[in-house]
Scaffold this motif. Structure first.
Motif: not given
Length: 97
Positions: A4-15, A18-30
């Motif tokens: 999972l990508v933790a606290h995605p707000s700390f990263l640019p949407d492009t990053v 890219k993680a999604i394109d590489l096959g991550i399973d999910g995102l930290e929403i809350i």
């Protein structure tokens, strides 16, 4: 396990993309640092791409605001069930939607 990508707000949407394109399973929403609009943005993104959702207080112990945030951030049962099912190989409840 899940990736999972933790606290995605700390990263640019492009990053994050890219993680999604590489096959991550999910995102930290809350997350304590996310605004309501950011929670919605990442939740909508996860729904659209059929990604798992996670979240919480980000409590690590001994860090600034840890005690203030502990117990104030919750995830819906559906987040937990989807994560558990992914880890145990069970059918994902999101596939019924």
């Amino acid at each position: 396990g899940v990736c999972l990508v933790a606290h995605p707000s700390f990263l640019p949407d492009t990053v994050v993309q890219k993680a999604i394109d590489l096959g991550i399973d999910g995102l930290e929403i809350i997350h304590p640092s996310h605004s309501g609009s950011q929670n919605k943005k990442y939740s909508d993104w996860a729904d659209k791409l059929r990604l798992l959702k996670s979240g919480g207080s980000d409590f690590h112990g001994g860090m600034k605001n840890d005690e203030d945030n502990l117990g104030k951030f919750y995830i819906p049962d559906t987040f937990y069930i989807s994560l558990k099912n992914k880890c145990t190989g069970m059918k994902d409840i999101r596939s019924a939607e």
